[in-house]
Write an enzyme that holds these catalytic residues in place. Structure first.
Site, short mmCIF file in Angstrom:
data_model
loop_
_atom_site.label_atom_id
_atom_site.label_comp_id
_atom_site.label_asym_id
_atom_site.label_seq_id
_atom_site.Cartn_x
_atom_site.Cartn_y
_atom_site.Cartn_z
N ARG A 109 -7.75 19.97 -7.03
CA ARG A 109 -7.06 18.79 -6.46
C ARG A 109 -6.99 18.97 -4.96
NH1 ARG A 109 -6.09 14.39 -4.62
NH2 ARG A 109 -4.27 13.10 -5.12
N HIS B 161 0.84 -1.20 0.00
CA HIS B 161 0.00 0.00 0.00
C HIS B 161 0.88 1.24 0.00
CE1 HIS B 161 -2.92 3.02 1.26
NE2 HIS B 161 -3.88 2.17 0.97
N CYS C 154 -1.39 18.82 -12.06
CA CYS C 154 -1.33 17.68 -11.14
C CYS C 154 -0.32 16.66 -11.66
CB CYS C 154 -2.71 17.04 -11.03
SG CYS C 154 -2.73 15.59 -9.94
N TYR D 3 3.97 10.88 -5.27
CA TYR D 3 4.48 11.83 -6.26
C TYR D 3 5.96 11.59 -6.56
CZ TYR D 3 0.03 14.17 -5.57
OH TYR D 3 -1.31 14.45 -5.49
N HIS E 65 -11.58 5.30 -0.54
CA HIS E 65 -11.49 3.87 -0.28
C HIS E 65 -12.84 3.17 -0.45
CE1 HIS E 65 -7.88 5.30 1.97
NE2 HIS E 65 -7.37 4.19 1.50
#
Length: 596
Positions: free
Chosen positions: A260, A163, A312, A447, A187
């Site tokens: 965002r 994860h 983004c 990122y 989620h």
């Protein structure tokens, strides 16, 4: 709610009345002094999760009682949850759950698009029932990690290494994840809930079930958005405009600028807003190590404006997903916008404090948006960028001549021109000059780019640097995919789009083809006349491509590729730049249309 609490405790810009209303539990705070007193109770557990329990019994006529759990992080109460003492109602509740279990089970719910949402609230009669104390014991990888969600108990030990937010998962180890997922509602999808159910090992006792109904929704104060924005997720809200609108204006209208958000939008009162500037390292040679600026203080400083595109890191991720699935929001090519930002140079603020340039140092930004552990969204950039006269980093309070909207960082956000959107922190509350970059999850474990051969079993986020400047890219805004395009009387079709490169590199050329690269046509550019290295805004482009009129009724595919001032050019396909997070998606943009 957590945003309001942090604001009151740390920044002092939420009234005591607002703070009081934010807590839906038996402990109320009438004054900020009362909050500080409460904070001192768990001061010895600073930076660790602590809990305090306060009981409140209803009138006897209700014949039931509630126990409220106050969640306290770093000595700050950030929320409350409710335990039900189920005397008198337990039998009825269990009967209702068993009825639900007969109607919906994980084995039959696969065929229903909605019943998967009830799995965590459904008793699995094929699995054992545990006490909450049993779950608490499994709070480490050595003892295996158990969590609860609804009335389900899950052993997620084997999933944690795969994860991207494993550090966040461990905060819920041995406890309920309901409060976390009330914030991270991305989620709550069929894919994620199906995966979670595979790790289910049992049920929690009904009287130990932790609910979030009593917490108050952290999404209650979300701003209104323009209906044309197309959401990629509702909570947190993330959305992009129809791509054809982007080529209509050099400056993207504020209402159509992509949004965002990583967390709920905080509520901030301008009258008591303060921005903290702290110099943590002696290497900066600052004469002043801490300063607090009000919004009025910031606006009193010399005003500076810069045109900058914000993109983004996951823009165009949906195209990369066509090669192989990635984890992240399914952005099309609209997660970008171009605006004229105005505010004060960060350079001016730091130099006034005596900060000297040092290429080994970093500037950390923190926002007022908080996760369930009261940790703020954070990111950092090199000090060399922040203090460079050509860097044009500003503490912005205006966007296209208007005050920032809440979705875009009101009252102050940092604009780091030429840098990935994730470093342009919104709702700015703190700026720190430090020896190391931000320890934030979004700086350390997100990122970042990786080899196409790296998967979730082999990824090591410490081996890859955080994205700063973005690579060269372009996109076709018009015509749209599947659109019927008219051939002009002279035998041309018109194609329009945008191009941009990070690091202030100017776009020098955009090449377009409608015959899969046999012939290319150079587009006309609309861009600012600025020196290379400070070309932070995007370039809009237009091209008229000749086509054979005999192709009417047939499908053609249009490609675009941009070239920047360093002669960086977009790669031809996504196959060789695929990465597991779907970032840096800058291959040729391709659009199939029908000639009519």
């Amino acid at each position: 709610m957590v945003s309001l609490v942090r604001a009151a405790l740390r920044l002092n810009y939420v009234s005591s009345t607002t703070l009081k209303n934010a807590f839906n539990c038996s402990t109320k705070f009438n004054h900020l002094d009362d909050v500080y007193k409460w904070r001192q109770k768990s001061n010895h557990q600073h930076r660790h999760l602590a809990t305090g329990i306060a009981s409140a019994r209803k009138s006897r006529s209700e014949r039931k009682s509630k126990t409220y759990l106050l969640i306290t992080v770093a000595g700050v109460t950030i929320g409350s949850m409710i335990f039900l003492n189920t005397s008198g109602v337990e039998g009825k509740a269990k009967e209702e759950i068993r009825t639900l279990a007969q109607l919906v089970t994980p084995n039959t719910a696969q065929d229903d698009d909605e019943t998967y949402r009830e799995w965590h609230a459904t008793e699995r009669t094929d699995l054992p029932t545990y006490k909450i104390d049993d779950v608490h014991k499994h709070n480490s990888l050595e003892n295996r990690v158990w969590v609860t969600y609804g009335i389900g108990v899950y052993d997620i030990t084997d999933f944690i290494p795969k994860h991207p937010g494993s550090d966040k998962i461990m905060l819920g180890a041995g406890n309920a994840i309901d409060p976390f997922w009330a914030i991270y509602q991305q989620h709550n999808t069929k894919e994620i809930l199906t995966l979670l159910e595979q790790f289910r090992i049992g049920n929690i006792r009904l009287e130990d079930n932790v609910g979030t109904d009593d917490m108050g929704s952290p999404w209650a104060y979300e701003p209104k958005r323009h209906p044309l924005l197309k959401p990629t997720s509702e909570r947190p809200f993330n959305a992009e405009p129809p791509i054809n609108l982007l080529a209509e204006s050099f400056y993207t209208p504020n209402d159509f600028f992509y949004v965002r958000n990583h967390l709920p939008v905080p509520v901030i009162e301008t009258e008591s807003y303060e921005l903290e500037i702290e110099i943590e390292t002696p290497k900066a040679h600052a004469g002043e190590t801490r300063k607090f600026l009000t919004l009025a203080d910031i606006k009193a400083l010399p005003k500076h404006s810069v045109t900058a595109a914000i993109m983004c890191g996951g823009n165009r991720r949906s195209e990369m997903t066509e090669v192989k699935a990635v984890k992240g929001l399914s952005w099309n090519a609209g997660a970008v916008g171009n605006a004229r930002w105005s505010g004060v140079r960060l350079r001016d603020v730091l130099i006034a404090m005596g900060v000297k340039s040092d290429e080994s140092l970093h500037v950390i930004f923190e926002g007022a948006d908080l996760d369930p552990t009261a940790s703020p969204y954070g990111a950092s950039i090199p000090l060399s960028k922040a203090i460079d006269e050509r860097g044009d980093v500003i503490l912005a309070y205006e966007m296209n001549g208007k005050p920032l909207s809440r979705d875009h960082g009101f009252p102050i956000r940092v604009i780091v021109p030429g840098t990935v959107g994730a470093r342009n922190v919104k709702w700015l509350t703190r700026v720190t000059v430090a020896d190391k970059e931000s320890s934030s999850h979004w700086q350390q474990n997100d990122y970042k780019g990786f080899s196409p051969s790296t998967d979730w079993d082999t990824v090591d986020f410490t081996k890859s640097p955080a994205i700063q400047a973005m690579p060269v890219t372009s996109a076709i805004c018009s015509p749209n995919v599947g659109e019927k395009v008219k051939i002009s009387p002279k035998g041309f079709i018109t194609v329009r789009g945008y191009a941009w490169s990070g690091g202030g590199r100017r776009i020098v050329r955009v090449d377009i083809t409608a015959d899969k690269g046999k012939s290319w046509y150079v587009a006309d550019l609309e861009q600012e006349d600025l020196p290379d290295g400070r070309h932070y805004g995007w370039s809009l482009w237009t091209v008229h491509i000749p086509v054979d009129k005999s192709l009417r009724g047939q499908e053609i595919e249009i490609w675009s590729k941009a070239v920047d001032s360093a002669y960086n050019v977009q790669p031809e396909s996504f196959h060789n730049i695929w990465n597991l997070r779907g970032v840096l998606s800058n291959a040729y943009h391709r659009v199939k249309v029908i000639l009519s």
